[in-house]
Design a protein around this motif. Structure first.
Motif, PDB file in Angstrom:
ATOM      1  N   GLU A   1      50.333 -31.981  -8.007  1.00  0.00           N
ATOM      2  CA  GLU A   1      49.927 -31.097  -9.100  1.00  0.00           C
ATOM      3  C   GLU A   1      49.216 -29.855  -8.563  1.00  0.00           C
ATOM      4  OE1 GLU A   1      49.343 -29.419 -12.838  1.00  0.00           O
ATOM      5  OE2 GLU A   1      50.768 -30.891 -12.055  1.00  0.00           O
ATOM      6  N   LEU A   2      48.389 -30.010  -7.550  1.00  0.00           N
ATOM      7  CA  LEU A   2      47.706 -28.853  -6.974  1.00  0.00           C
ATOM      8  C   LEU A   2      48.720 -27.893  -6.356  1.00  0.00           C
ATOM      9  CD1 LEU A   2      45.127 -27.351  -6.246  1.00  0.00           C
ATOM     10  CD2 LEU A   2      44.974 -28.746  -4.171  1.00  0.00           C
ATOM     11  N   THR A   3      49.706 -28.428  -5.688  1.00  0.00           N
ATOM     12  CA  THR A   3      50.750 -27.584  -5.099  1.00  0.00           C
ATOM     13  C   THR A   3      51.496 -26.826  -6.184  1.00  0.00           C
ATOM     14  OG1 THR A   3      51.037 -29.047  -3.200  1.00  0.00           O
ATOM     15  CG2 THR A   3      52.879 -27.596  -3.735  1.00  0.00           C
ATOM     16  N   ARG A   4      51.795 -27.489  -7.289  1.00  0.00           N
ATOM     17  CA  ARG A   4      52.478 -26.824  -8.408  1.00  0.00           C
ATOM     18  C   ARG A   4      51.631 -25.679  -8.949  1.00  0.00           C
ATOM     19  NH1 ARG A   4      52.321 -25.973 -13.355  1.00  0.00           N
ATOM     20  NH2 ARG A   4      50.374 -27.153 -13.621  1.00  0.00           N
ATOM     21  N   MET A   5      50.332 -25.917  -9.084  1.00  0.00           N
ATOM     22  CA  MET A   5      49.437 -24.883  -9.599  1.00  0.00           C
ATOM     23  C   MET A   5      49.343 -23.706  -8.627  1.00  0.00           C
ATOM     24  SD  MET A   5      46.417 -27.359 -11.152  1.00  0.00           S
ATOM     25  CE  MET A   5      45.306 -25.986 -11.484  1.00  0.00           C
ATOM     26  N   GLU A   6      49.319 -23.981  -7.345  1.00  0.00           N
ATOM     27  CA  GLU A   6      49.271 -22.907  -6.352  1.00  0.00           C
ATOM     28  C   GLU A   6      50.542 -22.064  -6.415  1.00  0.00           C
ATOM     29  OE1 GLU A   6      46.449 -24.672  -2.779  1.00  0.00           O
ATOM     30  OE2 GLU A   6      48.570 -25.256  -2.835  1.00  0.00           O
ATOM     31  N   GLN A   7      51.676 -22.709  -6.516  1.00  0.00           N
ATOM     32  CA  GLN A   7      52.942 -21.983  -6.604  1.00  0.00           C
ATOM     33  C   GLN A   7      52.984 -21.108  -7.852  1.00  0.00           C
ATOM     34  OE1 GLN A   7      55.670 -25.289  -6.394  1.00  0.00           O
ATOM     35  NE2 GLN A   7      55.826 -25.185  -4.155  1.00  0.00           N
ATOM     36  N   ALA A   8      52.496 -21.647  -8.971  1.00  0.00           N
ATOM     37  CA  ALA A   8      52.469 -20.886 -10.219  1.00  0.00           C
ATOM     38  C   ALA A   8      51.538 -19.686 -10.117  1.00  0.00           C
ATOM     39  CB  ALA A   8      52.033 -21.790 -11.375  1.00  0.00           C
ATOM     40  N   ALA A   9      50.519 -19.802  -9.279  1.00  0.00           N
ATOM     41  CA  ALA A   9      49.559 -18.709  -9.110  1.00  0.00           C
ATOM     42  C   ALA A   9      49.983 -17.731  -8.013  1.00  0.00           C
ATOM     43  CB  ALA A   9      48.185 -19.286  -8.772  1.00  0.00           C
ATOM     44  N   GLY A  10      51.116 -18.010  -7.368  1.00  0.00           N
ATOM     45  CA  GLY A  10      51.598 -17.138  -6.310  1.00  0.00           C
ATOM     46  C   GLY A  10      50.901 -17.343  -4.980  1.00  0.00           C
ATOM     47  N   LEU A  11      50.313 -18.517  -4.794  1.00  0.00           N
ATOM     48  CA  LEU A  11      49.624 -18.832  -3.552  1.00  0.00           C
ATOM     49  C   LEU A  11      50.469 -19.762  -2.692  1.00  0.00           C
ATOM     50  CD1 LEU A  11      46.007 -19.563  -4.861  1.00  0.00           C
ATOM     51  CD2 LEU A  11      46.813 -17.472  -3.755  1.00  0.00           C
TER      52      LEU A  11
ATOM     53  N   GLU B   1      51.299 -22.971  -0.483  1.00  0.00           N
ATOM     54  CA  GLU B   1      50.866 -24.357  -0.530  1.00  0.00           C
ATOM     55  C   GLU B   1      49.769 -24.610   0.502  1.00  0.00           C
ATOM     56  OE1 GLU B   1      52.693 -28.837   0.327  1.00  0.00           O
ATOM     57  OE2 GLU B   1      54.054 -27.133  -0.020  1.00  0.00           O
ATOM     58  N   GLY B   2      48.706 -25.260   0.070  1.00  0.00           N
ATOM     59  CA  GLY B   2      47.603 -25.575   0.968  1.00  0.00           C
ATOM     60  C   GLY B   2      46.490 -24.544   0.995  1.00  0.00           C
ATOM     61  N   THR B   3      46.669 -23.445   0.244  1.00  0.00           N
ATOM     62  CA  THR B   3      45.642 -22.399   0.248  1.00  0.00           C
ATOM     63  C   THR B   3      44.297 -22.914  -0.246  1.00  0.00           C
ATOM     64  OG1 THR B   3      47.268 -20.631  -0.062  1.00  0.00           O
ATOM     65  CG2 THR B   3      44.998 -20.153  -0.705  1.00  0.00           C
ATOM     66  N   THR B   4      44.317 -23.658  -1.335  1.00  0.00           N
ATOM     67  CA  THR B   4      43.061 -24.151  -1.915  1.00  0.00           C
ATOM     68  C   THR B   4      42.352 -25.087  -0.945  1.00  0.00           C
ATOM     69  OG1 THR B   4      44.103 -24.036  -4.101  1.00  0.00           O
ATOM     70  CG2 THR B   4      42.022 -25.237  -3.941  1.00  0.00           C
ATOM     71  N   ALA B   5      43.103 -25.978  -0.325  1.00  0.00           N
ATOM     72  CA  ALA B   5      42.509 -26.914   0.634  1.00  0.00           C
ATOM     73  C   ALA B   5      41.918 -26.165   1.819  1.00  0.00           C
ATOM     74  CB  ALA B   5      43.556 -27.912   1.108  1.00  0.00           C
ATOM     75  N   LYS B   6      42.615 -25.135   2.291  1.00  0.00           N
ATOM     76  CA  LYS B   6      42.113 -24.360   3.422  1.00  0.00           C
ATOM     77  C   LYS B   6      40.780 -23.716   3.085  1.00  0.00           C
ATOM     78  CE  LYS B   6      43.472 -20.733   6.689  1.00  0.00           C
ATOM     79  NZ  LYS B   6      44.543 -19.771   7.083  1.00  0.00           N
ATOM     80  N   VAL B   7      40.661 -23.185   1.880  1.00  0.00           N
ATOM     81  CA  VAL B   7      39.399 -22.588   1.446  1.00  0.00           C
ATOM     82  C   VAL B   7      38.325 -23.663   1.286  1.00  0.00           C
ATOM     83  CG1 VAL B   7      38.246 -21.401  -0.466  1.00  0.00           C
ATOM     84  CG2 VAL B   7      40.476 -20.593   0.349  1.00  0.00           C
TER      85      VAL B   7
ATOM     86  N   ALA C   1      39.264 -13.773  -5.087  1.00  0.00           N
ATOM     87  CA  ALA C   1      39.717 -12.536  -4.435  1.00  0.00           C
ATOM     88  C   ALA C   1      41.241 -12.450  -4.420  1.00  0.00           C
ATOM     89  CB  ALA C   1      39.176 -12.476  -3.017  1.00  0.00           C
ATOM     90  N   ARG C   2      41.906 -13.563  -4.752  1.00  0.00           N
ATOM     91  CA  ARG C   2      43.373 -13.621  -4.682  1.00  0.00           C
ATOM     92  C   ARG C   2      44.037 -13.862  -6.027  1.00  0.00           C
ATOM     93  NH1 ARG C   2      43.996 -17.468   0.733  1.00  0.00           N
ATOM     94  NH2 ARG C   2      41.880 -17.071   1.522  1.00  0.00           N
ATOM     95  N   VAL C   3      43.319 -14.529  -6.929  1.00  0.00           N
ATOM     96  CA  VAL C   3      43.869 -14.829  -8.254  1.00  0.00           C
ATOM     97  C   VAL C   3      42.779 -14.586  -9.295  1.00  0.00           C
ATOM     98  CG1 VAL C   3      45.495 -16.561  -7.350  1.00  0.00           C
ATOM     99  CG2 VAL C   3      43.200 -17.267  -8.106  1.00  0.00           C
ATOM    100  N   PRO C   4      43.129 -14.477 -10.588  1.00  0.00           N
ATOM    101  CA  PRO C   4      42.103 -14.306 -11.624  1.00  0.00           C
ATOM    102  C   PRO C   4      41.052 -15.409 -11.572  1.00  0.00           C
ATOM    103  CG  PRO C   4      44.290 -13.891 -12.520  1.00  0.00           C
ATOM    104  CD  PRO C   4      44.502 -14.430 -11.139  1.00  0.00           C
ATOM    105  N   ALA C   5      39.853 -15.079 -11.958  1.00  0.00           N
ATOM    106  CA  ALA C   5      38.721 -15.996 -11.844  1.00  0.00           C
ATOM    107  C   ALA C   5      38.961 -17.322 -12.557  1.00  0.00           C
ATOM    108  CB  ALA C   5      37.466 -15.328 -12.394  1.00  0.00           C
ATOM    109  N   GLU C   6      39.569 -17.264 -13.746  1.00  0.00           N
ATOM    110  CA  GLU C   6      39.822 -18.504 -14.484  1.00  0.00           C
ATOM    111  C   GLU C   6      40.788 -19.408 -13.722  1.00  0.00           C
ATOM    112  OE1 GLU C   6      41.417 -20.026 -18.866  1.00  0.00           O
ATOM    113  OE2 GLU C   6      41.105 -17.887 -18.476  1.00  0.00           O
ATOM    114  N   ARG C   7      41.841 -18.805 -13.169  1.00  0.00           N
ATOM    115  CA  ARG C   7      42.801 -19.583 -12.403  1.00  0.00           C
ATOM    116  C   ARG C   7      42.153 -20.124 -11.120  1.00  0.00           C
ATOM    117  NH1 ARG C   7      48.315 -19.790 -12.380  1.00  0.00           N
ATOM    118  NH2 ARG C   7      47.967 -19.586 -14.623  1.00  0.00           N
ATOM    119  N   ALA C   8      41.287 -19.329 -10.513  1.00  0.00           N
ATOM    120  CA  ALA C   8      40.595 -19.766  -9.303  1.00  0.00           C
ATOM    121  C   ALA C   8      39.763 -21.014  -9.568  1.00  0.00           C
ATOM    122  CB  ALA C   8      39.710 -18.646  -8.770  1.00  0.00           C
ATOM    123  N   ARG C   9      39.078 -21.028 -10.699  1.00  0.00           N
ATOM    124  CA  ARG C   9      38.254 -22.200 -11.023  1.00  0.00           C
ATOM    125  C   ARG C   9      39.132 -23.407 -11.324  1.00  0.00           C
ATOM    126  NH1 ARG C   9      33.256 -23.758 -11.785  1.00  0.00           N
ATOM    127  NH2 ARG C   9      32.898 -25.523 -13.168  1.00  0.00           N
TER     128      ARG C   9
END
Length: 217
Positions: A33-43, A45-51, A81-89
């Motif tokens: 699910e996290l990967t799906r959300m990252e793809q939908a946000a244009g990030l 895969e693994g960006t959130t985990a890296k941060v 810094a990469r996606v809207p604040a709401e999506r980032a949260r």
């Protein structure tokens, strides 16, 4: 499996305690699910985990200095810094709530070992790990849990291994230490423990075989 001192078996046992990591050995995450959300946000895969796992973000929560909510805020702030604040949260929250499961085969192997020696979990985790163990049905599984967030020390700091051996009630050179990260195992071996870098259940089976053989008629 390595031990620089190679102590002889005591009372027929190759070691007197099993100190085992949680994540990457017993607990595994479903990142679908996290990967799906990252793809939908244009990030990627693994960006959130890296941060989330960058030292500046994860060390405070792993040492118990920050709550999980503060961790979410730190992750979201950087992602904003990469996606809207709401999506980032949303991404940060999803990372901390990623579904997980226990490898029942590993749990069973450790239960068999527990018939002979104490099993202590040694984990770099958040203050929520006790609740997580309850969700996995493992609240009363281990003889003790050494959680970095409770003691303020993270692997591979020598003190966390010393505390784990103290909790197990055995000398460090009588401990088997299992972890999926080589640097954590190397630190344990440097202190005299027998170390196993976990990659698959066969690694655990091989390490525990001499101990479990004691139950064979």
């Amino acid at each position: 499996m390595t031990n620089p001192r190679n102590p002889q078996a005591v009372n027929g046992r190759p070691f007197d305690a099993v100190l085992c990591d949680l994540d990457g050995v017993i607990r595994f995450y479903d990142m679908t699910e996290l990967t799906r959300m990252e793809q939908a946000a244009g990030l990627a895969e693994g960006t959130t985990a890296k941060v989330a796992l960058a030292p500046g973000n994860d060390l405070p929560v792993l040492r118990g200095e920050h709550t999980v909510e503060q961790w979410i805020e730190a992750i979201a702030s950087e992602l904003a810094a990469r996606v809207p604040a709401e999506r980032a949260r949303e991404l940060a929250t999803m990372f901390t709530r990623t579904p997980f499961r226990a490898d029942e085969n590993v749990v069973e192997m450790l239960r068999l070992a527990q018939a002979h020696v104490p099993v202590v979990l040694v984990t770099n985790a958040t203050l929520d790990v006790e609740d997580d163990l309850a969700l996995l049905g493992l609240a009363y599984f281990a003889d003790d849990v050494v959680n970095s967030a409770r003691i303020g020390v993270v692997k591979p700091d020598a003190r966390i291994y010393e505390i784990a051996a103290e909790r197990a009630g055995v000398p460090m050179d009588r401990c088997l230490f299992v972890d999926d990260r080589a640097e954590n195992v190397e630190a344990a071996v440097a202190l005299g423990m027998t170390g196993v870098v976990y990659g698959a259940i066969a690694d655990l089976e091989e390490a525990l075989a001499p101990l479990l053989a004691l139950a064979t008629p």
